[in-house]
Design a protein around this motif. Structure first.
Motif, PDB file in Angstrom:
ATOM      1  N   PRO A 193      11.985  -5.446   5.203  1.00  0.00           N
ATOM      2  CA  PRO A 193      10.552  -5.758   5.128  1.00  0.00           C
ATOM      3  C   PRO A 193      10.083  -5.811   3.680  1.00  0.00           C
ATOM      4  N   HIS A 194       8.883  -6.353   3.524  1.00  0.00           N
ATOM      5  CA  HIS A 194       8.313  -6.488   2.184  1.00  0.00           C
ATOM      6  C   HIS A 194       8.127  -5.104   1.568  1.00  0.00           C
ATOM      7  N   PRO A 195       8.604  -4.886   0.330  1.00  0.00           N
ATOM      8  CA  PRO A 195       8.473  -3.554  -0.275  1.00  0.00           C
ATOM      9  C   PRO A 195       7.026  -3.202  -0.570  1.00  0.00           C
ATOM     10  N   LEU A 196       6.795  -1.916  -0.764  1.00  0.00           N
ATOM     11  CA  LEU A 196       5.448  -1.440  -1.081  1.00  0.00           C
ATOM     12  C   LEU A 196       5.018  -1.945  -2.453  1.00  0.00           C
ATOM     13  N   GLN A 197       3.770  -2.384  -2.525  1.00  0.00           N
ATOM     14  CA  GLN A 197       3.191  -2.789  -3.805  1.00  0.00           C
ATOM     15  C   GLN A 197       2.346  -1.635  -4.324  1.00  0.00           C
ATOM     16  N   ALA A 198       3.024  -0.658  -4.931  1.00  0.00           N
ATOM     17  CA  ALA A 198       2.338   0.560  -5.390  1.00  0.00           C
ATOM     18  C   ALA A 198       2.646   0.775  -6.863  1.00  0.00           C
ATOM     19  N   ARG A 199       1.766   0.283  -7.717  1.00  0.00           N
ATOM     20  CA  ARG A 199       1.927   0.469  -9.158  1.00  0.00           C
ATOM     21  C   ARG A 199       0.903   1.507  -9.624  1.00  0.00           C
ATOM     22  N   GLY A 200       1.394   2.655  -9.933  1.00  0.00           N
ATOM     23  CA  GLY A 200       0.505   3.735 -10.340  1.00  0.00           C
ATOM     24  C   GLY A 200       1.105   5.066  -9.973  1.00  0.00           C
ATOM     25  N   GLY A 201       0.256   6.061  -9.810  1.00  0.00           N
ATOM     26  CA  GLY A 201       0.726   7.405  -9.535  1.00  0.00           C
ATOM     27  C   GLY A 201       0.925   7.657  -8.049  1.00  0.00           C
ATOM     28  N   PHE A 202       1.010   8.961  -7.734  1.00  0.00           N
ATOM     29  CA  PHE A 202       1.289   9.393  -6.370  1.00  0.00           C
ATOM     30  C   PHE A 202       0.160   9.001  -5.421  1.00  0.00           C
ATOM     31  N   MET A 203      -1.079   9.029  -5.876  1.00  0.00           N
ATOM     32  CA  MET A 203      -2.215   8.679  -5.035  1.00  0.00           C
ATOM     33  C   MET A 203      -2.152   7.201  -4.641  1.00  0.00           C
ATOM     34  N   THR A 204      -1.808   6.367  -5.606  1.00  0.00           N
ATOM     35  CA  THR A 204      -1.687   4.937  -5.299  1.00  0.00           C
ATOM     36  C   THR A 204      -0.573   4.693  -4.294  1.00  0.00           C
ATOM     37  N   TRP A 205       0.547   5.417  -4.485  1.00  0.00           N
ATOM     38  CA  TRP A 205       1.671   5.273  -3.562  1.00  0.00           C
ATOM     39  C   TRP A 205       1.279   5.711  -2.147  1.00  0.00           C
ATOM     40  N   MET A 206       0.567   6.815  -2.029  1.00  0.00           N
ATOM     41  CA  MET A 206       0.135   7.274  -0.711  1.00  0.00           C
ATOM     42  C   MET A 206      -0.754   6.235  -0.031  1.00  0.00           C
ATOM     43  N   GLY A 207      -1.669   5.668  -0.792  1.00  0.00           N
ATOM     44  CA  GLY A 207      -2.546   4.654  -0.216  1.00  0.00           C
ATOM     45  C   GLY A 207      -1.784   3.438   0.260  1.00  0.00           C
ATOM     46  N   ALA A 208      -0.773   3.019  -0.534  1.00  0.00           N
ATOM     47  CA  ALA A 208       0.024   1.855  -0.139  1.00  0.00           C
ATOM     48  C   ALA A 208       0.814   2.127   1.127  1.00  0.00           C
ATOM     49  N   VAL A 209       1.384   3.333   1.246  1.00  0.00           N
ATOM     50  CA  VAL A 209       2.155   3.687   2.442  1.00  0.00           C
ATOM     51  C   VAL A 209       1.264   3.708   3.667  1.00  0.00           C
ATOM     52  N   LEU A 210       0.100   4.319   3.553  1.00  0.00           N
ATOM     53  CA  LEU A 210      -0.789   4.458   4.706  1.00  0.00           C
ATOM     54  C   LEU A 210      -1.397   3.122   5.129  1.00  0.00           C
ATOM     55  N   LYS A 211      -1.602   2.211   4.190  1.00  0.00           N
ATOM     56  CA  LYS A 211      -2.199   0.918   4.527  1.00  0.00           C
ATOM     57  C   LYS A 211      -1.169  -0.111   4.956  1.00  0.00           C
ATOM     58  N   SER A 212       0.106   0.179   4.764  1.00  0.00           N
ATOM     59  CA  SER A 212       1.157  -0.789   5.057  1.00  0.00           C
ATOM     60  C   SER A 212       1.380  -0.924   6.565  1.00  0.00           C
TER      61      SER A 212
END
Length: 445
Positions: free
Chosen positions: A106-125
């Motif tokens: 699947p399309h990889p996560l587009q999370a450029r930034g810190g841990f908060m950005t990564w969490m948001g990308a995971v939850l919205k994916s």
């Protein structure tokens, strides 16, 4: 006696055995084929793995949802979803190895930034939540397919081989055979030759049917892996359109460079020389009128050549006959310039969109140029028709063949151009010919 094969080398016993096995009907080969055993292994592994995935998904979701009243629930949910994406990667590898399912990641996560950005990308994916759905739905299906496969596989082989081990019952169990009925007054055993043979025949039928049952069960697994663990159709389409847009931009840039080069090296150079010649003629007009007249005459010839080059260049950009009279007339004019006699047949109820019409024209133009330069053909034909909202082109020649669109030739670039507008190019060109190139374009009238 060994049988000669290929270059005269005798077949080994193993090769003869495999050749003989392949000649058996598929129904008889299925219980012994590697594909069947790989699918059965997939079903066996699905049970423990699906239970682990189900328990993990339910636990992480429950704990994360329960802790959402505090901030702790958000990272718990994100970590759980990320872990399930890793579980999905394992399932895709297992499906590729045992089921032969070629499913992309699947399309990889587009999370450029810190841990908060990564969490948001995971939850919205949406991919993350599809992995949750897979973990929840796959467990009951894995239990069902495991039970059915093991029962049919075990009972089938057990009944098929019953003549080999029924002696265990009278010798060690104190009964005549497998008991299929019993009460206080009467018992029925499978103990006489007819019953033993019938049991073995029934086992043979069950054994022959089991691979197809397993195949049907794993078909559902294939659908689940494709639909829930692979790339979504929307994302795949977006990636495809981005790639096609890049092709269109590159093609347009290449065409602009070609036009600039043709203008610079052709008509522009001639017009510069013409201006210089006319300037010299002007200087000589008073002192040597005859020389000036000759120079003007030569300049007149250069003007005619420059005009012809400009007409050819304009025709290469977009021919006027195509705009004025459509594909039929434009392709007829195009075929008249081909070095090979070309029959043109255009059967269209109306004109397609101007952009599609132009692509169709230049597709035929490039194919006819290939025929003139490379085919060695004696005749060719161009057919154009419409079917179910698609514009179809077919160019045939009786030349030497051997054209390969995958070899990085002009056909490959032509295929990319068609693909950029949802078109298709199919090349059939065996060595020795003939060559048939079929193009399909959207109508968009």
């Amino acid at each position: 006696m060994a049988t000669d094969y290929g270059q005269g080398y005798p077949l080994g016993s193993g090769e003869r055995g495999r050749a003989g096995f392949r000649r058996l009907p598929a129904a008889l080969r299925a219980p012994l084929e590697g594909r069947t055993w790989r699918e059965f292994l997939y079903v066996l592994l699905s049970l423990p793995l699906s239970i682990i995935g189900f328990v993990f998904a339910v636990t992480m979701l429950s704990v994360g949802a329960g802790l959402l009243i505090t901030f702790v629930g958000v990272p718990v949910l994100a970590l759980g979803l990320a872990s399930l994406r890793g579980f999905g990667a394992l399932e895709r590898i297992r499906a590729r190895a045992l089921l032969g399912v070629e499913v992309g990641d699947p399309h990889p996560l587009q999370a450029r930034g810190g841990f908060m950005t990564w969490m948001g990308a995971v939850l919205k994916s949406g991919v993350s939540w599809r992995h949750v759905v897979y973990a929840v739905l796959h467990m009951p299906w894995a239990i069902f397919s495991f039970t059915v496969s093991v029962v049919f596989w075990t009972y089938g082989w057990a009944m098929l081989t019953y003549p080999l081990w029924f002696w265990v019952f009278p010798m060690h169990a104190g009964q005549d055979g497998i008991q299929i009925y019993g009460d206080d007054h009467h018992r029925v055993y499978l103990d006489n030759p007819f019953e033993i043979g019938l049991t073995s025949a029934t086992g043979l039928l069950v054994t022959l049917a089991t691979p197809w049952i397993i195949r049907a069960l794993t078909t559902v697994d294939r659908v689940m892996v494709f639909g829930l663990l692979g790339p979504s159709r929307l994302v795949s389409r977006v990636v495809e359109l981005e790639s096609d847009r890049g092709v269109v931009v590159d093609t347009a840039a290449a065409d602009l460079r070609r036009i600039e080069r043709d203008l610079h090296d052709g008509a522009q150079a001639r017009l510069v020389a013409l201006a210089m010649d006319l300037g010299l003629a002007k200087e000589k007009l008073a002192e040597d009128p005859e020389a000036a007249a000759r120079m003007v005459d030569e300049a007149h010839g250069e003007v005619k050549v420059a005009l012809q080059e400009l007409r050819d260049l304009a025709r290469g950009i977009h021919p006027a006959v195509l705009t004025d009279r459509g594909l039929d007339a434009a392709l007829s004019a195009l075929s008249a310039r081909c070095t090979v006699p070309v029959d043109v047949e255009v059967d269209l109820p109306a004109r397609p969109a101007a952009a599609i019409e132009g692509i169709a024209y230049f597709t035929v133009s490039e194919l006819l140029q290939n025929i003139s330069k490379h085919s060695g053909a004696r005749r060719a034909s161009v057919d154009v028709w419409k079917v179910e909202g698609r514009l179809m082109l077919q160019v045939f020649d009786d030349g030497r063949g051997g054209a390969d669109a995958s070899a990085g030739s002009g056909l490959a670039g032509l295929g990319e151009r068609l693909d950029a507008v949802d078109g298709i190019l199919v090349v059939e060109s065996p060595v020795g010919g003939p060559t048939v190139v079929t193009a399909e374009l959207p109508w968009r009238g």
